[in-house]
Design an enzyme around this catalytic site. Structure first.
Site, short mmCIF file in Angstrom:
data_model
loop_
_atom_site.label_atom_id
_atom_site.label_comp_id
_atom_site.label_asym_id
_atom_site.label_seq_id
_atom_site.Cartn_x
_atom_site.Cartn_y
_atom_site.Cartn_z
N CYS A 77 -25.93 -11.06 -51.73
CA CYS A 77 -25.42 -11.00 -50.36
C CYS A 77 -26.53 -10.59 -49.40
O CYS A 77 -27.39 -9.77 -49.74
CB CYS A 77 -24.28 -9.98 -50.25
SG CYS A 77 -22.72 -10.59 -50.87
N HIS A 78 -26.47 -11.14 -48.21
CA HIS A 78 -27.42 -10.78 -47.16
C HIS A 78 -27.04 -9.42 -46.56
O HIS A 78 -25.87 -9.06 -46.55
CB HIS A 78 -27.42 -11.83 -46.04
CG HIS A 78 -27.98 -13.13 -46.47
ND1 HIS A 78 -27.22 -14.09 -47.11
CD2 HIS A 78 -29.24 -13.64 -46.38
CE1 HIS A 78 -27.99 -15.13 -47.38
NE2 HIS A 78 -29.21 -14.89 -46.95
N MET A 112 -17.47 -11.62 -48.02
CA MET A 112 -17.69 -10.64 -49.07
C MET A 112 -17.51 -9.22 -48.55
O MET A 112 -16.98 -8.35 -49.25
CB MET A 112 -19.09 -10.81 -49.69
CG MET A 112 -19.26 -12.12 -50.44
SD MET A 112 -17.95 -12.46 -51.65
CE MET A 112 -18.10 -11.07 -52.75
N GLU A 113 -17.91 -8.97 -47.31
CA GLU A 113 -17.73 -7.64 -46.73
C GLU A 113 -16.25 -7.30 -46.61
O GLU A 113 -15.84 -6.18 -46.92
CB GLU A 113 -18.43 -7.58 -45.36
CG GLU A 113 -19.95 -7.52 -45.43
CD GLU A 113 -20.63 -8.82 -45.83
OE1 GLU A 113 -21.84 -8.79 -46.13
OE2 GLU A 113 -19.97 -9.89 -45.85
N ASP A 127 -7.51 5.97 -57.27
CA ASP A 127 -8.15 7.24 -57.63
C ASP A 127 -7.37 8.43 -57.11
O ASP A 127 -7.16 9.41 -57.83
CB ASP A 127 -9.58 7.28 -57.10
CG ASP A 127 -10.27 8.59 -57.41
OD1 ASP A 127 -10.31 8.99 -58.59
OD2 ASP A 127 -10.74 9.25 -56.46
#
Length: 156
Positions: A77-78, A112-113, A127
């Site tokens: 990824c950039h 992707m972000e 969690d």
């Protein structure tokens, strides 16, 4: 089929976006976390309170931090400077619905972000709630829509 992250000889490579025009890029990703009634009984107002703190608020912060660091997590990824990252989490029945909307002005998309932001928010919910029950399922993480670049996409 040509995969953009492979060279002609099959080696991994970052896509060269140098010749692309800068445009407005947005992406919306969604994760669904099935929490079940044992956890949802702790829902007070719009959040679940635990000894670790407010679950949804903490997950929003974690998802935002992750979206900003996507290039550290996904090798090809950039690095992107995000203009905006908005995460909302709502309870629907016994599910937590996480929406992560990301935008930037750039030469490459922010799918992707958005996906990383939604995923890490989901993992944070797991969690923080696992002390209440381990019967938690992160059911899905998917791109809902994107704009900018070669083509827009919207999931029906």
């Amino acid at each position: 089929m040509n995969l953009s992250h492979l060279t002609s000889d099959g080696n991994p490579a970052m896509v060269d976006v140098g010749a692309k025009a800068i445009s407005r890029r947005t992406a919306l990703a969604r994760s669904v976390v099935a929490l079940g009634p044992d956890i949802m009984q702790h829902l007070t107002g719009a959040d679940i309170q635990t000894r670790k703190g407010p679950v949804f608020q903490t997950a929003i912060i974690a998802g935002t931090m992750a979206a900003k660091r996507t290039d550290d997590l996904i090798p090809l990824c950039h690095s992107l400077g995000l203009d905006n990252c908005q995460i909302t989490i709502t309870a629907q029945g016994s599910d937590a619905i996480i929406d992560c909307l990301v935008s930037t002005e750039g030469k490459t998309g922010v799918e992707m972000e958005a996906l990383v932001g939604a995923s890490v928010a989901a993992l944070t919910i797991y969690d923080m709630c696992k002390a209440l029950s381990h019967d938690i399922v992160i059911r899905e993480t998917k791109l809902m829509e994107k704009t900018g670049g070669k083509r827009d996409f919207k999931r029906e």
